[in-house]
Write a protein that holds these residues in place. Sequence first.
Motif, PDB file in Angstrom:
ATOM      1  N   TYR B 145       5.245  45.632  57.637  1.00  0.00           N
ATOM      2  CA  TYR B 145       5.181  46.256  56.400  1.00  0.00           C
ATOM      3  C   TYR B 145       6.454  46.033  55.401  1.00  0.00           C
ATOM      4  CZ  TYR B 145       4.622  50.184  53.665  1.00  0.00           C
ATOM      5  OH  TYR B 145       4.370  51.149  52.484  1.00  0.00           O
ATOM      6  N   ASN B 146       7.486  45.539  56.009  1.00  0.00           N
ATOM      7  CA  ASN B 146       8.739  45.491  55.210  1.00  0.00           C
ATOM      8  C   ASN B 146       8.939  43.985  54.575  1.00  0.00           C
ATOM      9  OD1 ASN B 146       9.426  48.126  55.706  1.00  0.00           O
ATOM     10  ND2 ASN B 146      10.673  47.604  57.581  1.00  0.00           N
ATOM     11  N   ILE B 147       8.032  43.456  54.494  1.00  0.00           N
ATOM     12  CA  ILE B 147       8.150  41.732  53.940  1.00  0.00           C
ATOM     13  C   ILE B 147       7.717  42.015  52.438  1.00  0.00           C
ATOM     14  CG2 ILE B 147       8.543  40.308  55.530  1.00  0.00           C
ATOM     15  CD1 ILE B 147       6.003  39.858  55.902  1.00  0.00           C
ATOM     16  N   PRO B 148       8.093  41.364  51.355  1.00  0.00           N
ATOM     17  CA  PRO B 148       7.478  41.217  50.088  1.00  0.00           C
ATOM     18  C   PRO B 148       6.190  40.220  50.265  1.00  0.00           C
ATOM     19  CG  PRO B 148       9.703  40.445  50.161  1.00  0.00           C
ATOM     20  CD  PRO B 148       9.461  40.528  51.404  1.00  0.00           C
ATOM     21  N   HIS B 149       5.297  40.723  49.049  1.00  0.00           N
ATOM     22  CA  HIS B 149       4.142  40.121  49.380  1.00  0.00           C
ATOM     23  C   HIS B 149       4.103  38.366  49.237  1.00  0.00           C
ATOM     24  CE1 HIS B 149       2.145  43.821  49.933  1.00  0.00           C
ATOM     25  NE2 HIS B 149       2.262  44.325  48.666  1.00  0.00           N
ATOM     26  N   ARG B 150       4.878  38.148  48.263  1.00  0.00           N
ATOM     27  CA  ARG B 150       5.181  36.849  47.966  1.00  0.00           C
ATOM     28  C   ARG B 150       5.607  36.024  49.236  1.00  0.00           C
ATOM     29  NH1 ARG B 150       4.413  34.862  42.659  1.00  0.00           N
ATOM     30  NH2 ARG B 150       3.328  36.773  41.907  1.00  0.00           N
ATOM     31  N   GLU B 151       6.335  36.639  50.386  1.00  0.00           N
ATOM     32  CA  GLU B 151       6.669  35.927  51.385  1.00  0.00           C
ATOM     33  C   GLU B 151       5.568  36.424  52.520  1.00  0.00           C
ATOM     34  OE1 GLU B 151      10.604  37.211  51.811  1.00  0.00           O
ATOM     35  OE2 GLU B 151      11.178  36.573  49.985  1.00  0.00           O
ATOM     36  N   ARG B 152       4.738  36.649  52.666  1.00  0.00           N
ATOM     37  CA  ARG B 152       3.488  36.908  53.474  1.00  0.00           C
ATOM     38  C   ARG B 152       3.012  35.794  53.956  1.00  0.00           C
ATOM     39  NH1 ARG B 152       2.452  42.049  55.035  1.00  0.00           N
ATOM     40  NH2 ARG B 152       3.663  43.255  53.170  1.00  0.00           N
ATOM     41  N   PHE B 153       2.593  35.738  55.351  1.00  0.00           N
ATOM     42  CA  PHE B 153       2.134  34.636  55.913  1.00  0.00           C
ATOM     43  C   PHE B 153       0.671  34.896  55.904  1.00  0.00           C
ATOM     44  CE2 PHE B 153       5.414  32.032  57.064  1.00  0.00           C
ATOM     45  CZ  PHE B 153       6.306  32.838  57.984  1.00  0.00           C
ATOM     46  N   ILE B 154       0.023  34.315  55.224  1.00  0.00           N
ATOM     47  CA  ILE B 154      -1.692  34.210  54.939  1.00  0.00           C
ATOM     48  C   ILE B 154      -2.233  32.915  55.324  1.00  0.00           C
ATOM     49  CG2 ILE B 154      -3.576  34.955  53.759  1.00  0.00           C
ATOM     50  CD1 ILE B 154      -1.772  36.814  52.025  1.00  0.00           C
ATOM     51  N   VAL B 155      -2.645  32.530  56.606  1.00  0.00           N
ATOM     52  CA  VAL B 155      -3.189  31.315  57.043  1.00  0.00           C
ATOM     53  C   VAL B 155      -4.708  31.455  57.192  1.00  0.00           C
ATOM     54  CG1 VAL B 155      -0.927  30.470  57.837  1.00  0.00           C
ATOM     55  CG2 VAL B 155      -2.567  31.654  59.418  1.00  0.00           C
ATOM     56  N   GLU B 158     -10.015  26.428  59.484  1.00  0.00           N
ATOM     57  CA  GLU B 158     -11.194  26.282  58.839  1.00  0.00           C
ATOM     58  C   GLU B 158     -12.106  25.823  60.061  1.00  0.00           C
ATOM     59  OE1 GLU B 158     -12.032  25.836  55.668  1.00  0.00           O
ATOM     60  OE2 GLU B 158     -10.185  26.009  54.555  1.00  0.00           O
ATOM     61  N   PRO B 159     -13.515  25.687  59.766  1.00  0.00           N
ATOM     62  CA  PRO B 159     -14.216  25.523  60.978  1.00  0.00           C
ATOM     63  C   PRO B 159     -14.151  23.829  61.523  1.00  0.00           C
ATOM     64  CG  PRO B 159     -15.749  26.168  58.964  1.00  0.00           C
ATOM     65  CD  PRO B 159     -14.030  26.189  58.466  1.00  0.00           C
ATOM     66  N   ASP B 160     -13.375  23.046  60.736  1.00  0.00           N
ATOM     67  CA  ASP B 160     -13.065  21.991  61.127  1.00  0.00           C
ATOM     68  C   ASP B 160     -11.693  21.938  61.746  1.00  0.00           C
ATOM     69  OD1 ASP B 160     -11.919  20.212  58.353  1.00  0.00           O
ATOM     70  OD2 ASP B 160     -11.501  22.009  59.149  1.00  0.00           O
ATOM     71  N   GLY B 161     -10.988  22.900  62.090  1.00  0.00           N
ATOM     72  CA  GLY B 161      -9.887  22.597  63.003  1.00  0.00           C
ATOM     73  C   GLY B 161      -8.658  22.848  62.288  1.00  0.00           C
ATOM     74  N   THR B 162      -8.771  22.658  60.955  1.00  0.00           N
ATOM     75  CA  THR B 162      -7.305  22.515  60.369  1.00  0.00           C
ATOM     76  C   THR B 162      -6.765  24.032  60.041  1.00  0.00           C
ATOM     77  OG1 THR B 162      -8.962  22.240  58.170  1.00  0.00           O
ATOM     78  CG2 THR B 162      -7.338  20.331  58.850  1.00  0.00           C
ATOM     79  N   LEU B 163      -5.615  24.160  60.280  1.00  0.00           N
ATOM     80  CA  LEU B 163      -4.958  25.452  59.833  1.00  0.00           C
ATOM     81  C   LEU B 163      -4.133  25.427  58.788  1.00  0.00           C
ATOM     82  CD1 LEU B 163      -4.339  28.314  61.304  1.00  0.00           C
ATOM     83  CD2 LEU B 163      -2.301  27.577  62.059  1.00  0.00           C
ATOM     84  N   ARG B 164      -4.660  25.710  57.545  1.00  0.00           N
ATOM     85  CA  ARG B 164      -3.716  25.804  56.006  1.00  0.00           C
ATOM     86  C   ARG B 164      -3.391  26.981  55.639  1.00  0.00           C
ATOM     87  NH1 ARG B 164      -7.097  27.333  52.136  1.00  0.00           N
ATOM     88  NH2 ARG B 164      -9.040  27.678  52.692  1.00  0.00           N
ATOM     89  N   LYS B 165      -2.331  26.909  54.825  1.00  0.00           N
ATOM     90  CA  LYS B 165      -1.898  28.280  53.983  1.00  0.00           C
ATOM     91  C   LYS B 165      -3.244  28.652  53.055  1.00  0.00           C
ATOM     92  CE  LYS B 165       2.898  27.589  54.227  1.00  0.00           C
ATOM     93  NZ  LYS B 165       4.256  27.526  53.528  1.00  0.00           N
ATOM     94  N   ALA B 166      -3.081  29.792  52.752  1.00  0.00           N
ATOM     95  CA  ALA B 166      -4.230  30.414  51.950  1.00  0.00           C
ATOM     96  C   ALA B 166      -3.754  30.112  50.190  1.00  0.00           C
ATOM     97  CB  ALA B 166      -4.316  32.004  52.120  1.00  0.00           C
ATOM     98  N   THR B 167      -5.079  29.836  49.572  1.00  0.00           N
ATOM     99  CA  THR B 167      -4.642  29.394  48.248  1.00  0.00           C
ATOM    100  C   THR B 167      -4.202  30.688  47.528  1.00  0.00           C
ATOM    101  OG1 THR B 167      -6.996  29.809  47.715  1.00  0.00           O
ATOM    102  CG2 THR B 167      -6.346  27.710  48.208  1.00  0.00           C
ATOM    103  N   TRP B 168      -3.768  30.890  46.282  1.00  0.00           N
ATOM    104  CA  TRP B 168      -3.315  31.985  45.330  1.00  0.00           C
ATOM    105  C   TRP B 168      -4.547  33.167  45.446  1.00  0.00           C
ATOM    106  CZ3 TRP B 168       1.415  33.383  45.237  1.00  0.00           C
ATOM    107  CH2 TRP B 168       2.716  32.307  45.072  1.00  0.00           C
TER     108      TRP B 168
END
Lengths: 154, 345
Positions: B145-155, B158-168
């Motif tokens: 709850y206590n982190i600003p939305h800009r600093e939130r982790f959203i990853v 993908e089905p081909d196994g890559t773990l990437r950061k979410a786009t804007w």
Amino acid sequence: MHLLHFPLVVIRVAFPSILSASLLLKHYHGGHVVIRLALGGCTNRPFYRIVAAYNKRARDSKHIEQLGSFDPLPNLYNEKLVSLNFQRIKYWIACGAHPTKPVAKLLEACRVLPLHPMTVTKAERFRKTAAQKEALGAPEEGSEEASESKPETA
Amino acid sequence: MAAFRVTRCLIRDSARLRNVEQKSAVVFRCARRTLSSESANNSPTDGRSPQFSDEEVQNILTKITGLDLQKAFRPVKQELKPPTYRLMTDAQLAEATQKAIQVAKERLKMPPVLSERKLIDDVLAEDKFLEGLETVKYVFTDITYNIPHRERFIVIREPDGTLRKATWEERDRMVQLYFPREGRRLTPPPVFKEENLKVVFLQDRHEDILDLCLVQFEPDSPDYRRVHNLTYEDIDKHGKYDLPCSTRHFGGMVWYLVNGKKIDGLLIDMIQRDLIQDAASVIHLYHMLHPQGSAAKEAGEQQAQGIDLVKIFARTESQKAGYVELALQAYQETSTERSAQSSSP
């Protein structure tokens, strides 16, 4: 002398609220806290909440804390949405909570927990079977083509 | 236990209510954080060129925006309630007007102008052996709850196994899903498409669309900038400068026009309304942003003020020089007539 006429009544004092709460709380012998998926939603529409609960409790009943959610049906953008409260999950794992297999899989997928050796093994086995199916498919196609060409020529 | 949960819910709800009320505060916090790391948006490579958030620039823009109480508090579509009447003394009325002015100033706070956000293209892991196990993407959002939305982790895995950061876009969608903001929709409403915007502009509802845009999009998203630029272009093309006047969008419009060197229509409109001081402030801002221009140099040599600034600008860098000078002449004639009338009994 009048006093002797009054009956001696022992009035039971009402318990203070703290004591009564602990009396109502269930105590488990040998139970432990687990992080698991509690099912919700409707018919043909499951929805899981990632929850820290006592092991002995029913799957969907009272939990200690909700730590996230998991939607098993993909949405418009072909995504399965998982929300995780990392701070609280870390706290409960530090307290000794055991995640169940599906929860552990989700946590591995986002690299919170290290990979289980079975995940790698299962992936390899899957790829082996997929490769075998392809190999079976190729000679079958070859034989089908051959059988098709034979009646044409004949 | 139950009491603890209730208090936790109460705290969470009150925090959320506070967040809803302080929309602009949150936006400004984001703006300040991003502005500290990014340079100017439209101006040349000079690192010390004035920014939108500079105190001087903000002062000029607030002065130009004006404070029309009647327009700031005009009736807004809301729930039907019978009106309240109060009996007040003169002193109480003055106090109430002061309070109203304070509230109007709050409402007229300008939304920030930020440069476009850079694309996120970060791959955290490439686990090729996980390829083919899944047919769908998994989106993991951190709901601490206590982190600003800009600093939130959203990853995203993908089905081909890559773990990437979410786009804007994915980030905005997830944050709106788990931390919904009042008035914002998951998918942007079709009003913001070009053909629908034209209809809106025909109905003269520029402020409504700008308010909607402010609620729906983040200030540094490309959609926000596109809608704002289109609106300002339309206002400039048709000369409807009185629409955003005395609203919070006026400052942003002036900033856009000054950066694009399209202030002629605005100047003509201001002169026709006898707002010479405001016109002079606009030109002063123009010189601050484009100090290499001929108008700026001449003005600097002559230390011009007020109407002289406008005249120098009309002579040198204006594109519609003829119109500006005509308007100036008309203003001077009317002002001499007025002074003649006031001097005679």
